[in-house]
Design an enzyme around this catalytic site. Structure first.
Site, PDB file in Angstrom:
ATOM      1  N   HIS A 191       0.822  -1.219   0.000  1.00 27.12           N
ATOM      2  CA  HIS A 191       0.000   0.000   0.000  1.00 27.12           C
ATOM      3  C   HIS A 191       0.856   1.269   0.000  1.00 27.12           C
ATOM      4  O   HIS A 191       1.058   1.891   1.033  1.00 27.12           O
ATOM      5  CB  HIS A 191      -0.884  -0.051   1.261  1.00 27.12           C
ATOM      6  CG  HIS A 191      -2.074   0.834   1.197  1.00 27.12           C
ATOM      7  ND1 HIS A 191      -3.286   0.477   1.720  1.00 27.12           N
ATOM      8  CD2 HIS A 191      -2.252   2.074   0.685  1.00 27.12           C
ATOM      9  CE1 HIS A 191      -4.155   1.452   1.537  1.00 27.12           C
ATOM     10  NE2 HIS A 191      -3.544   2.436   0.914  1.00 27.12           N
ATOM     11  N   LEU A 193       2.367   6.569  -4.606  1.00 22.99           N
ATOM     12  CA  LEU A 193       3.571   7.141  -5.222  1.00 22.99           C
ATOM     13  C   LEU A 193       3.249   8.407  -6.017  1.00 22.99           C
ATOM     14  O   LEU A 193       4.154   9.070  -6.514  1.00 22.99           O
ATOM     15  CB  LEU A 193       4.276   6.105  -6.095  1.00 22.99           C
ATOM     16  CG  LEU A 193       4.723   4.834  -5.348  1.00 22.99           C
ATOM     17  CD1 LEU A 193       5.487   3.899  -6.282  1.00 22.99           C
ATOM     18  CD2 LEU A 193       5.569   5.152  -4.116  1.00 22.99           C
ATOM     19  N   ASN A 227      -4.808   5.688  -7.043  1.00 27.01           N
ATOM     20  CA  ASN A 227      -5.560   6.956  -6.918  1.00 27.01           C
ATOM     21  C   ASN A 227      -4.702   8.146  -7.343  1.00 27.01           C
ATOM     22  O   ASN A 227      -4.492   9.095  -6.602  1.00 27.01           O
ATOM     23  CB  ASN A 227      -6.120   7.147  -5.499  1.00 27.01           C
ATOM     24  CG  ASN A 227      -5.051   7.282  -4.432  1.00 27.01           C
ATOM     25  OD1 ASN A 227      -3.931   6.797  -4.598  1.00 27.01           O
ATOM     26  ND2 ASN A 227      -5.385   7.935  -3.331  1.00 27.01           N
ATOM     27  N   HIS A 233     -10.967  -0.506   0.418  1.00 24.93           N
ATOM     28  CA  HIS A 233     -10.865   0.560   1.422  1.00 24.93           C
ATOM     29  C   HIS A 233     -12.213   0.544   2.142  1.00 24.93           C
ATOM     30  O   HIS A 233     -13.225   0.961   1.577  1.00 24.93           O
ATOM     31  CB  HIS A 233     -10.613   1.882   0.688  1.00 24.93           C
ATOM     32  CG  HIS A 233     -10.675   3.105   1.537  1.00 24.93           C
ATOM     33  ND1 HIS A 233      -9.574   3.910   1.743  1.00 24.93           N
ATOM     34  CD2 HIS A 233     -11.687   3.688   2.213  1.00 24.93           C
ATOM     35  CE1 HIS A 233      -9.921   4.939   2.509  1.00 24.93           C
ATOM     36  NE2 HIS A 233     -11.201   4.821   2.804  1.00 24.93           N
ATOM     37  N   ASP A 264       0.523   2.326   3.880  1.00 25.32           N
ATOM     38  CA  ASP A 264      -0.349   3.427   3.439  1.00 25.32           C
ATOM     39  C   ASP A 264       0.464   4.728   3.340  1.00 25.32           C
ATOM     40  O   ASP A 264      -0.012   5.808   3.708  1.00 25.32           O
ATOM     41  CB  ASP A 264      -1.559   3.613   4.355  1.00 25.32           C
ATOM     42  CG  ASP A 264      -2.662   4.441   3.676  1.00 25.32           C
ATOM     43  OD1 ASP A 264      -2.487   4.848   2.518  1.00 25.32           O
ATOM     44  OD2 ASP A 264      -3.702   4.669   4.329  1.00 25.32           O
TER      45      ASP A 264
HETATM   46  O1  DOR Z   1      -4.980   8.766   4.699  1.00 24.88           O
HETATM   47  C1  DOR Z   1      -5.147   8.367   3.552  1.00 24.88           C
HETATM   48  N1  DOR Z   1      -4.498   8.930   2.532  1.00 24.88           N
HETATM   49  N2  DOR Z   1      -5.992   7.367   3.329  1.00 24.88           N
HETATM   50  C2  DOR Z   1      -6.339   6.987   2.077  1.00 24.88           C
HETATM   51  O2  DOR Z   1      -7.116   6.080   1.935  1.00 24.88           O
HETATM   52  C3  DOR Z   1      -5.803   7.704   0.904  1.00 24.88           C
HETATM   53  C4  DOR Z   1      -4.517   8.323   1.253  1.00 24.88           C
HETATM   54  C5  DOR Z   1      -4.039   9.313   0.197  1.00 24.88           C
HETATM   55  O3  DOR Z   1      -4.065   8.976  -0.984  1.00 24.88           O
HETATM   56  O4  DOR Z   1      -3.577  10.393   0.584  1.00 24.88           O
END
Ligand code: DOR
Length: 429
Positions: A62, A65, A96, A180, A306
Site C-alpha cells: 500500500h 507514489l 488513486n 478501502h 499506506d
Molecule cells: O490517509 C489516507 N491517505 N488514506 C487513504 O485512503 C488515501 C490516502 C491518500 O491517498 O492520501
C-alpha cells in the site's frame, strides 16, 4: 562484462524456512550460495552484515507514489528510494493518481516511470472507471498486462451490486480485489475518529461503524462469490473480529494493518496537528490493542504502510481542510521492531513473505534466501538506535507523524535484483 558479485557477509539469514548463520553470495541477480564462511571472489562487493539479520526484501501492499499527477508530493522515483531505504524491494503502487490507473495506458506509463528506480513497483489497477464506484474498469485488459490487485483505495466501493460484480470478474480473472473499508454516508464530514476525543475537541468524527459495516458487507459478498478479497488498513476491533470469524469459516480473505494504527491513538489530535490526520483515522487505545492482538495472533496478514505523501502547502492547513495521510515507507520496519511484542520472524512474515504472496510477487520477493532465488534482500540491524528526522527523508514530502521519535532498528543494506541499492543506510541511486 561479467555479472557483478555481491557477498552479504556475517549475518543471520532469516526467512520463512527458519534462521541460520550464513554469508549470502549473489551473482547475476540471483543468490548462488548461502553458507557460513563462503569464499569471497576478488571482484566481489562485500556488504558487512555483522550483527544483522539478512531477510527477503520487504513488500509493501500500500504505497501512494502520486505519479502521474501529483509530482509535488512524490514521484515513483522518490517513493521507490524511500522504499529501498526502508528495506523494501517491492511496493504496490496505489491507483488513486491523476489520471487514475483505470486503463492500460496509465499502467504502462507508471511502469515506464518505474524503470531503473531502486525498488520494484507493482501497479495496482482501479476497480471502477475514475474510481467513481459506478462502472467497472477494464479489469480483464489490465489483468492481461499482469496487474494482480485492483482497488479504488482512497474510497471504498459503495455500491454492493458494483462490488459483487467486481468480485465475480476478479474471481474469473484470478486477481485480488483490495477494499478501502469505509461506508461513505457514515464517514461524511469526519476529520478524526468519532469518540470521546472528537467530542471534547468539537470535531466531526468518523465512527468505527463506517469500517465495520463495509467489512461485514464485503465478507458476505466473498462468501457468495468465492473471490479473493484483501481488506486495506483495518483499524477497528469490530472489523478485525468480523475478519477473524470469516477466516475461521474458511473465506479467501486477507487483511493488512498500518504502523500508525498500532503506534498512535486519536489522542494525538488534541493539538489539532494535521500531520495526525489520516484515513481511516487514528483510533482509541482499545482499537490499537485489537490491531496489535491481530498482528500477534495471525488475524492480520500484513503490515502495510499506506505511505501517503502530501506537501506542506497542502498538509499545513486547518484540520478540516488538510488531506488525510502520512509517510510510512522509511519507518515501518523500525516501528514494528520497536513497538511490537512479537518475534522478529513474525515481523518479517508480516512485512515480507505474507504481503509478497498477497500481491502475487512471491517467490521473487519474500521467497526463501536460497541458491537460485532472486536476490532481493533486506539487511537490518535490530539494534541500531536512530531518531526520525523528516528533513532527511527521501520522500518529496515531510508529513511523518514520528518526527523526533527514537527507534531501535535500522535497515543497513537493501539489495535489489542483485544490486546494492542501499549500503550502510545510504541510497546508492
Ligand atoms: O490517509 C489516507 N491517505 N488514506 C487513504 O485512503 C488515501 C490516502 C491518500 O491517498 O492520501
Amino acid at each position: 562484462m561479467r555479472d557483478p558479485v555481491v557477498v552479504v557477509r556475517g549475518g543471520t539469514v532469516l526467512d520463512a524456512t527458519g534462521e541460520r548463520q550464513a554469508d549470502v553470495v549473489v551473482e547475476g541477480g540471483r543468490v548462488v550460495a548461502v553458507e557460513e564462511g563462503a569464499a569471497v571472489p576478488r571482484r566481489a562487493t562485500v556488504l558487512d552484515a555483522g550483527g544483522c539479520v539478512v531477510a527477503p526484501g520487504l513488500v509493501d501492499l500500500h504505497s501512494h507514489l502520486r505519479q502521474p499527477g501529483a509530482e509535488e508530493s512524490e514521484t515513483v522515483e522518490s517513493g521507490a528510494r524511500a522504499a529501498a531505504l526502508g528495506g523494501y524491494t517491492a511496493v504496490v503502487a496505489m491507483p488513486n493518481t491523476d489520471p487514475p490507473v483505470d486503463s492500460a495506458s496509465v499502467v504502462r506509463d507508471v511502469r515506464s516511470l518505474a524503470r531503473g528506480v531502486p525498488c520494484h513497483v507493482a501497479v495496482a489497477g482501479a476497480i471502477t472507471v475514475g474510481r467513481a464506484g459506478e462502472r467497472l474498469a477494464p479489469m480483464a485488459e489490465l489483468a492481461a498486462l499482469g496487474v494482480r490487485i485492483f482497488t479504488d483505495d482512497g474510497a471504498g466501493v459503495q455500491s454492493a451490486s458494483v462490488m459483487r460484480r467486481a468480485l465475480e470478474y476478479a474471481r474469473g480473472l484470478g486477481v485480488t480485489l483490495a477494499q478501502h473499508c469505509e461506508e461513505a454516508t457514515l464517514a461524511a464530514g469526519g476529520v478524526m475518529h468519532e469518540g470521546a476525543v472528537s467530542s471534547r475537541l468539537g470535531l466531526a468524527g468518523v465512527p468505527a461503524l463506517a469500517e465495520e459495516l463495509m467489512v461485514v458487507r464485503d465478507l458476505a459478498l466473498v462468501r457468495e462469490t468465492g473471490a479473493r478479497l484483501h481488506l486495506l488498513h483495518l483499524s477497528t476491533a469490530a472489523a478485525l473480529a468480523a475478519l477473524s470469524d470469516a477466516k475461521r469459516a474458511g473465506l479467501p480473505v486477507t487483511a493488512e494493518v498500518t504502523p500508525h494504527h498500532f503506534t498512535l491513538t486519536d489522542a494525538a489530535l488534541v493539538g489539532f496537528d494535521p500531520v495526525f490526520k489520516v484515513n481511516p483515522p487514528l483510533r482509541p487505545a482499545s482499537d490499537v490493542a485489537a490491531v496489535r492482538a491481530a498482528l500477534a495472533d495471525g488475524t492480520a496478514d500484513a503490515i502495510a504502510t499506506d505511505h501517503a505523501p502530501h506537501p506542506p502547502e497542502a498538509k499545513d492547513r486547518p484540520l478540516d481542510e488538510a488531506p488525510p495521510g502520512m509517510l510510512g515507507l522509511e519507518t515501518a520496519l523500525a516501528l514494528a521492531l520497536t513497538e511490537l511484542e512479537v518475534p522478529l520472524s513474525r515481523v518479517l512474515a508480516l512485512l515480507s513473505w505474507q504481503p509478497a504472496a498477497i500481491a502475487g510477487l512471491a517467490p521473487d520477493h519474500g521467497g526463501p534466501v536460497a541458491p537460485g532465488a532472486a536476490a532481493n534482500l533486506c539487511v537490518l540491524d535490530p539494534d541500531h538506535p536512530w531518531v526520525v528526522d523528516p528533513a532527511s527523508s527521501a520522500s518529496r514530502s515531510r508529513n511523518t507523524p514520528y518526527a523526533g521519535r527514537r527507534l531501535r532498528a535500522k535497515v543497513r543494506h537493501t539489495v535489489l535484483a542483485g544490486e546494492p541499492v542501499v549500503v550502510d543506510g545510504e541510497a546508492q541511486r
